[in-house]
Write an enzyme that holds these catalytic residues in place. Structure first.
Site, PDB file in Angstrom:
ATOM      1  N   ARG A  61     -33.712  29.523 -63.412  1.00 49.97           N
ATOM      2  CA  ARG A  61     -33.783  28.137 -63.888  1.00 49.97           C
ATOM      3  C   ARG A  61     -32.753  27.762 -64.948  1.00 49.97           C
ATOM      4  O   ARG A  61     -32.105  26.729 -64.861  1.00 49.97           O
ATOM      5  CB  ARG A  61     -35.151  27.951 -64.562  1.00 49.97           C
ATOM      6  CG  ARG A  61     -36.075  27.083 -63.805  1.00 49.97           C
ATOM      7  CD  ARG A  61     -37.306  26.888 -64.623  1.00 49.97           C
ATOM      8  NE  ARG A  61     -38.415  26.627 -63.722  1.00 49.97           N
ATOM      9  CZ  ARG A  61     -39.635  26.310 -64.115  1.00 49.97           C
ATOM     10  NH1 ARG A  61     -39.917  26.236 -65.399  1.00 49.97           N
ATOM     11  NH2 ARG A  61     -40.571  26.064 -63.257  1.00 49.97           N
ATOM     12  N   GLU A  80     -44.516  33.436 -58.692  1.00 44.28           N
ATOM     13  CA  GLU A  80     -43.506  32.506 -59.216  1.00 44.28           C
ATOM     14  C   GLU A  80     -42.393  33.278 -59.892  1.00 44.28           C
ATOM     15  O   GLU A  80     -42.544  34.492 -60.137  1.00 44.28           O
ATOM     16  CB  GLU A  80     -44.158  31.534 -60.207  1.00 44.28           C
ATOM     17  CG  GLU A  80     -44.981  30.468 -59.513  1.00 44.28           C
ATOM     18  CD  GLU A  80     -45.572  29.459 -60.475  1.00 44.28           C
ATOM     19  OE1 GLU A  80     -45.640  29.755 -61.679  1.00 44.28           O
ATOM     20  OE2 GLU A  80     -45.972  28.387 -60.009  1.00 44.28           O
ATOM     21  N   HIS A  87     -38.807  20.290 -70.384  1.00 45.40           N
ATOM     22  CA  HIS A  87     -40.041  20.612 -69.667  1.00 45.40           C
ATOM     23  C   HIS A  87     -41.087  21.279 -70.558  1.00 45.40           C
ATOM     24  O   HIS A  87     -42.272  21.034 -70.422  1.00 45.40           O
ATOM     25  CB  HIS A  87     -39.656  21.547 -68.524  1.00 45.40           C
ATOM     26  CG  HIS A  87     -40.739  21.813 -67.535  1.00 45.40           C
ATOM     27  ND1 HIS A  87     -41.447  20.809 -66.908  1.00 45.40           N
ATOM     28  CD2 HIS A  87     -41.233  22.976 -67.047  1.00 45.40           C
ATOM     29  CE1 HIS A  87     -42.335  21.347 -66.080  1.00 45.40           C
ATOM     30  NE2 HIS A  87     -42.224  22.653 -66.155  1.00 45.40           N
ATOM     31  N   ARG A  98     -39.980  30.832 -71.665  1.00 45.54           N
ATOM     32  CA  ARG A  98     -41.356  30.905 -71.156  1.00 45.54           C
ATOM     33  C   ARG A  98     -41.367  31.327 -69.695  1.00 45.54           C
ATOM     34  O   ARG A  98     -40.623  30.784 -68.885  1.00 45.54           O
ATOM     35  CB  ARG A  98     -42.012  29.532 -71.276  1.00 45.54           C
ATOM     36  CG  ARG A  98     -43.362  29.451 -70.610  1.00 45.54           C
ATOM     37  CD  ARG A  98     -43.835  28.022 -70.510  1.00 45.54           C
ATOM     38  NE  ARG A  98     -43.129  27.286 -69.495  1.00 45.54           N
ATOM     39  CZ  ARG A  98     -43.710  26.677 -68.442  1.00 45.54           C
ATOM     40  NH1 ARG A  98     -45.019  26.727 -68.296  1.00 45.54           N
ATOM     41  NH2 ARG A  98     -42.995  26.004 -67.569  1.00 45.54           N
ATOM     42  N   HIS A 158     -36.251  21.944 -66.960  1.00 48.95           N
ATOM     43  CA  HIS A 158     -36.424  22.133 -65.521  1.00 48.95           C
ATOM     44  C   HIS A 158     -35.151  21.605 -64.859  1.00 48.95           C
ATOM     45  O   HIS A 158     -34.698  20.515 -65.195  1.00 48.95           O
ATOM     46  CB  HIS A 158     -37.657  21.364 -65.036  1.00 48.95           C
ATOM     47  CG  HIS A 158     -38.096  21.770 -63.666  1.00 48.95           C
ATOM     48  ND1 HIS A 158     -37.401  21.407 -62.545  1.00 48.95           N
ATOM     49  CD2 HIS A 158     -39.121  22.531 -63.243  1.00 48.95           C
ATOM     50  CE1 HIS A 158     -37.998  21.923 -61.482  1.00 48.95           C
ATOM     51  NE2 HIS A 158     -39.043  22.613 -61.883  1.00 48.95           N
TER      52      HIS A 158
HETATM   53  C1  FAD Z   1     -44.895  18.495 -64.858  1.00 50.53           C
HETATM   54  C2  FAD Z   1     -45.417  19.733 -65.547  1.00 50.53           C
HETATM   55  C3  FAD Z   1     -45.763  20.849 -64.798  1.00 50.53           C
HETATM   56  C4  FAD Z   1     -46.270  22.004 -65.434  1.00 50.53           C
HETATM   57  N1  FAD Z   1     -46.682  23.059 -64.680  1.00 50.53           N
HETATM   58  C5  FAD Z   1     -47.264  24.137 -65.287  1.00 50.53           C
HETATM   59  C6  FAD Z   1     -47.841  25.197 -64.526  1.00 50.53           C
HETATM   60  O1  FAD Z   1     -47.824  25.174 -63.302  1.00 50.53           O
HETATM   61  N2  FAD Z   1     -48.406  26.241 -65.203  1.00 50.53           N
HETATM   62  C7  FAD Z   1     -48.438  26.315 -66.568  1.00 50.53           C
HETATM   63  O2  FAD Z   1     -48.954  27.292 -67.119  1.00 50.53           O
HETATM   64  N3  FAD Z   1     -47.926  25.301 -67.308  1.00 50.53           N
HETATM   65  C8  FAD Z   1     -47.359  24.229 -66.717  1.00 50.53           C
HETATM   66  N4  FAD Z   1     -46.863  23.211 -67.480  1.00 50.53           N
HETATM   67  C9  FAD Z   1     -47.033  23.286 -68.940  1.00 50.53           C
HETATM   68  C10 FAD Z   1     -48.500  23.036 -69.307  1.00 50.53           C
HETATM   69  O3  FAD Z   1     -48.995  22.014 -68.472  1.00 50.53           O
HETATM   70  C11 FAD Z   1     -48.670  22.633 -70.764  1.00 50.53           C
HETATM   71  O4  FAD Z   1     -48.028  23.559 -71.598  1.00 50.53           O
HETATM   72  C12 FAD Z   1     -50.152  22.548 -71.159  1.00 50.53           C
HETATM   73  O5  FAD Z   1     -50.857  21.743 -70.253  1.00 50.53           O
HETATM   74  C13 FAD Z   1     -50.307  22.001 -72.570  1.00 50.53           C
HETATM   75  O6  FAD Z   1     -51.678  21.752 -72.821  1.00 50.53           O
HETATM   76  P1  FAD Z   1     -52.147  21.268 -74.264  1.00 50.53           P
HETATM   77  O7  FAD Z   1     -53.619  21.239 -74.257  1.00 50.53           O
HETATM   78  O8  FAD Z   1     -51.473  22.082 -75.298  1.00 50.53           O
HETATM   79  O9  FAD Z   1     -51.524  19.799 -74.397  1.00 50.53           O
HETATM   80  P2  FAD Z   1     -51.558  18.523 -73.419  1.00 50.53           P
HETATM   81  O10 FAD Z   1     -52.215  18.793 -72.124  1.00 50.53           O
HETATM   82  O11 FAD Z   1     -50.170  17.984 -73.385  1.00 50.53           O
HETATM   83  O12 FAD Z   1     -52.493  17.502 -74.215  1.00 50.53           O
HETATM   84  C14 FAD Z   1     -52.093  16.943 -75.442  1.00 50.53           C
HETATM   85  C15 FAD Z   1     -53.202  16.053 -75.962  1.00 50.53           C
HETATM   86  O13 FAD Z   1     -52.931  15.724 -77.321  1.00 50.53           O
HETATM   87  C16 FAD Z   1     -53.134  14.329 -77.514  1.00 50.53           C
HETATM   88  N5  FAD Z   1     -52.313  13.922 -78.662  1.00 50.53           N
HETATM   89  C17 FAD Z   1     -51.012  14.174 -78.901  1.00 50.53           C
HETATM   90  N6  FAD Z   1     -50.656  13.670 -80.102  1.00 50.53           N
HETATM   91  C18 FAD Z   1     -51.763  13.081 -80.624  1.00 50.53           C
HETATM   92  C19 FAD Z   1     -52.043  12.380 -81.836  1.00 50.53           C
HETATM   93  N7  FAD Z   1     -51.105  12.159 -82.765  1.00 50.53           N
HETATM   94  N8  FAD Z   1     -53.301  11.900 -82.034  1.00 50.53           N
HETATM   95  C20 FAD Z   1     -54.275  12.083 -81.106  1.00 50.53           C
HETATM   96  N9  FAD Z   1     -54.063  12.751 -79.940  1.00 50.53           N
HETATM   97  C21 FAD Z   1     -52.822  13.241 -79.710  1.00 50.53           C
HETATM   98  C22 FAD Z   1     -52.736  13.707 -76.198  1.00 50.53           C
HETATM   99  O14 FAD Z   1     -53.289  12.409 -76.100  1.00 50.53           O
HETATM  100  C23 FAD Z   1     -53.345  14.728 -75.231  1.00 50.53           C
HETATM  101  O15 FAD Z   1     -54.730  14.464 -75.083  1.00 50.53           O
HETATM  102  C24 FAD Z   1     -46.370  22.050 -66.861  1.00 50.53           C
HETATM  103  C25 FAD Z   1     -46.007  20.930 -67.594  1.00 50.53           C
HETATM  104  C26 FAD Z   1     -45.538  19.779 -66.968  1.00 50.53           C
HETATM  105  C27 FAD Z   1     -45.181  18.583 -67.792  1.00 50.53           C
END
Ligand code: FAD
Length: 542
Positions: free
Chosen positions: A294, A126, A355, A390, A248
């Site tokens: 990007r 990538e 994004h 990033r 994005h």
């Molecule tokens: C469309 C898209 C494509 C992507 N593609 C990639 C990729 O190919 N590779 C890569 O490395 N990254 C990618 N990313 C980024 C990556 O997906 C995220 O940075 C990562 O998944 C974040 O994970 P997390 O566990 O920190 O949070 P998340 O997966 O966002 O989970 C957050 C959690 O917190 C909970 N929450 C939030 N606030 C509260 C609250 N006040 N009380 C209770 N629960 C709460 C939510 O309900 C959820 O369960 C992408 C992101 C997007 C949107």
């Protein structure tokens, strides 16, 4: 809110409370569960978070021709001089072990058979990566990770999943006027019962994801409202690098196509970016045209939209043969067709979309924040890995590596706490507040906030736009705080309160950076300064 007795609300006790059920929160829960009782909150559906929507994959050195040094170098280059090299090396060095753990937990990354007949992981490449090092599960890697982790978590008797619970605020000893500053628990909004409850915990980890919903257009799901950043800030934690928001370049612009990304591979295969009058504009901005990085493409689109006062620009691949388009982009072809756009004949309306949130809650290599017992992991954090930009596929990696490091630290400390009594925490008091009769105020403020953040604090900034945005955010804060004191809480109000807080942190960080670097571009300071530093905001100084 004042705190006193409430009759119906429940109190829960647990060793560790994890707020968030994405890749970071669930990985931590699985690591901790053999040692302690863990409660995991998700405010929406359990699987709803950015993790589920991640497409590309996770970066890790698996190929013999690749090296940790090369992955480190690529990350430092992408971060535009602002990465913390120690954090980068820490993350990248732990990548292979963390991915092996995911594989052992059941994640099925794509494999291929090499010339000698050996099965190995299929690694893609990538933007920014000098080697093939992206493990992936077709173009739905996040879904595979989220579903696998959720299945594993559901089988563990020490893990209690609490779906539909919004963390409102953390309870700390300082807030209760007790000595030292330790986290003691959290107030949570139980959406199912529509009441506020209390959870006491020896340790709390914020795993709440990013804050991209602060912008009008975003690729993120609704839950990305920066709650963890706002909670940590209100409790006294430092927050860093909030000016670095990744956009994005191409999200489908259509009323019924919320958050649908149009992959960069379209431009890779020859798609052109067009103005509404059908003329190309990328050649005017960069000699690499549509294949520029990007941030340059996103800035060019934003510039043209603002210059022309246009709602969107267009992405056109219709000059390629129909069979080619349908074969290479079946999902996009089908999705657009369902919305009445035949991409083999018509251009796709597009806007750039927020994004990824590079900044967040400051943590050390164990995920420990500034408050004793409070940890943070995943997109909610600032670790120093991403610097000013990033690199693709480093974010899911950061989630898993830091979840494991955080688990190690908590496991070492838990024996000293398990026998201790939980502190007395006053129950939430909503006896002085009423049901809201003006939901329209919340809706209006939501739209206003996200629109001015898009227009004034988006891809291209100026000092004047930032000042304007700060004045508006301060007015909104006043209004929302008043509303919060007078009416019962609900999801929209809680998210708005957090978003407006995060907006203020983004604006103030952007105002204090007097240069353009990585994802932060200010027309008043187009150059880079020597010796740049991260932007660190300290609540104590406010
Ligand atoms: C469309 C898209 C494509 C992507 N593609 C990639 C990729 O190919 N590779 C890569 O490395 N990254 C990618 N990313 C980024 C990556 O997906 C995220 O940075 C990562 O998944 C974040 O994970 P997390 O566990 O920190 O949070 P998340 O997966 O966002 O989970 C957050 C959690 O917190 C909970 N929450 C939030 N606030 C509260 C609250 N006040 N009380 C209770 N629960 C709460 C939510 O309900 C959820 O369960 C992408 C992101 C997007 C949107």
């Amino acid at each position: 809110m004042t705190e006193s007795k409430s009759i119906t609300a429940q109190q829960y006790n647990c060793d560790i409370l994890i707020i968030g059920a994405g890749a970071s929160g669930l990985s931590l829960a699985l690591k901790l569960a053999p040692h302690a009782k863990v409660n995991v909150l998700s405010k929406g559906k359990l699987s709803e978070g950015s993790t589920f929507y991640a497409q590309g994959g996770v970066a890790a050195v698996f190929s013999e021709s690749d090296s940790v040094d090369s992955h480190v170098d690529d990350t430092l280059i992408a971060g535009a001089g602002l990465c913390d090299e120690e954090a980068v090396r820490f993350t990248v060095s732990n990548a292979k072990e963390s991915m092996q753990w995911l594989i052992d937990t059941g994640v099925n990354f794509d494999t291929e058979v090499d010339k000698e007949g050996n099965t190995q992981f299929h690694l893609t490449r990538e933007g920014g990566h000098s080697h093939r090092r992206i493990l992936h599960a077709a173009d739905a890697t996040g879904r595979e990770i989220e579903n696998t982790l959720l299945n594993a978590v559901k089988k563990h008797k020490n893990i209690t999943l609490m779906e539909g619970f919004n963390a409102i605020d953390l309870i700390t000893s300082r807030k209760l006027n007790l000595p030292a500053n330790r986290v003691l628990g959290a107030y949570v909004w139980n959406r199912n019962e529509e009441r506020v409850e209390t959870i006491k915990a020896h340790f709390i980890t914020l795993a709440t994801g990013g804050a991209s919903k602060v912008y009008q257009y975003t690729s993120n799901p609704d839950v990305s409202s920066g709650d963890g950043i706002a909670l940590a800030w209100r409790s006294g934690c430092r927050i860093a690098n909030m000016e670095f928001n990744q956009f994005h370049p191409t999200c489908l612009f259509h009323a019924d196509a919320k958050n649908f990304l149009l992959t960069e591979a379209l431009r890779g295969e020859g798609a052109h970016l067009l103005r509404p009058d059908g003329t190309r504009f990328m050649p005017d901005f960069d000699e690499r045209e549509e294949l520029a990085p990007r941030d340059i493409v996103a800035r060019a689109i934003d510039y043209e939209m603002k210059r022309l006062g246009a709602d969107c620009m267009y992405l056109d691949i219709s000059h390629k043969p129909k069979e080619f388009i349908v074969k290479h982009f079946p999902t996009i072809y089908r999705r657009c067709l369902s919305l009445g756009i035949d991409i083999t004949h018509q251009p796709m309306p597009i806007v750039p979309a927020a994004h990824y949130t590079c900044g967040g809650v400051m943590i050390d290599h164990h995920g420990q924040t500034d408050i004793d017992g409070l940890y943070a992991i995943g997109e909610v954090t600032y670790t120093g890995l991403h610097g000013a930009n990033r690199m693709a596929s480093n974010s899911l990696l950061e989630c898993i590596v830091y979840a494991h490091a955080c688990a190690k630290d908590i496991i070492n400390r838990i024996p000293f706490y398990q026998e201790r009594k939980f502190a007395d925490i006053p129950a939430w008091d909503d006896s002085q507040v009423e049901d809201s009769d003006e939901e329209v105020v919340i809706q209006h403020n939501w739209h206003e906030l996200r629109l001015f953040m898009w227009d004034y604090v988006g891809i291209v900034r100026t000092d004047k736009r930032l000042e304007r945005a700060l004045r508006r955010v301060q007015m909104l804060q006043q209004e929302i705080n008043e509303y919060y004191s007078n009416f019962k809480v609900g999801n929209n109000l809680l998210e708005l309160r957090n978003l407006v807080q995060v907006a203020e942190l983004i604006i103030r960080s952007a105002m204090s950076r007097k240069e353009s670097r990585g994802l932060h571009y200010n027309l008043d300071y187009p150059e880079q300064i020597d010796n740049p530093k991260p932007t660190i905001l300290c609540p104590q100084n406010d």
